[in-house]
Design a protein around this motif. Structure first.
Motif, short mmCIF file in Angstrom:
data_model
loop_
_atom_site.label_atom_id
_atom_site.label_comp_id
_atom_site.label_asym_id
_atom_site.label_seq_id
_atom_site.Cartn_x
_atom_site.Cartn_y
_atom_site.Cartn_z
N ILE A 134 -17.52 5.39 -55.20
CA ILE A 134 -16.65 4.38 -55.81
C ILE A 134 -17.44 3.11 -56.11
O ILE A 134 -17.32 2.53 -57.19
CB ILE A 134 -15.44 4.08 -54.90
N ALA A 135 -18.27 2.68 -55.16
CA ALA A 135 -19.08 1.48 -55.36
C ALA A 135 -20.03 1.66 -56.54
O ALA A 135 -20.21 0.75 -57.35
CB ALA A 135 -19.86 1.14 -54.09
N LYS A 136 -20.63 2.85 -56.65
CA LYS A 136 -21.56 3.12 -57.75
C LYS A 136 -20.85 3.00 -59.10
O LYS A 136 -21.35 2.35 -60.01
CB LYS A 136 -22.16 4.52 -57.60
N TRP A 137 -19.67 3.60 -59.22
CA TRP A 137 -18.94 3.53 -60.49
C TRP A 137 -18.46 2.12 -60.80
O TRP A 137 -18.44 1.70 -61.96
CB TRP A 137 -17.77 4.51 -60.47
N LEU A 138 -18.07 1.37 -59.77
CA LEU A 138 -17.64 -0.02 -60.01
C LEU A 138 -18.81 -0.88 -60.49
O LEU A 138 -18.63 -1.75 -61.35
CB LEU A 138 -17.01 -0.61 -58.75
N VAL A 139 -20.00 -0.64 -59.95
CA VAL A 139 -21.18 -1.39 -60.42
C VAL A 139 -21.49 -1.04 -61.87
O VAL A 139 -21.80 -1.92 -62.68
CB VAL A 139 -22.40 -1.13 -59.51
N ILE A 140 -21.39 0.24 -62.22
CA ILE A 140 -21.63 0.65 -63.60
C ILE A 140 -20.62 0.00 -64.53
O ILE A 140 -20.98 -0.52 -65.59
CB ILE A 140 -21.59 2.19 -63.72
#
Length: 50
Positions: A32-38
């Motif tokens: 989830i954190a990875k997608w939010l950063v993207i």
């Protein structure tokens, strides 16, 4: 800016869950954190262009 704050919160949650041995929660939080950063980076680039 709210998206970046959410990404940081999920990253911290993943670190805590990983330290406590909850591997499934840690992995999901990191995803989830990875997608939010993207999403944050895409929105930042779009806002700089427009």
């Amino acid at each position: 800016m709210a998206v970046l704050e959410l990404a940081i919160a999920f990253f911290v949650l993943a670190i805590i869950a990983g330290a406590l041995g909850a591997g499934g929660v840690a992995g999901m939080s990191m995803d989830i954190a990875k997608w939010l950063v993207i999403i944050f980076l895409v929105l930042a680039v779009v806002s700089m262009i427009l």
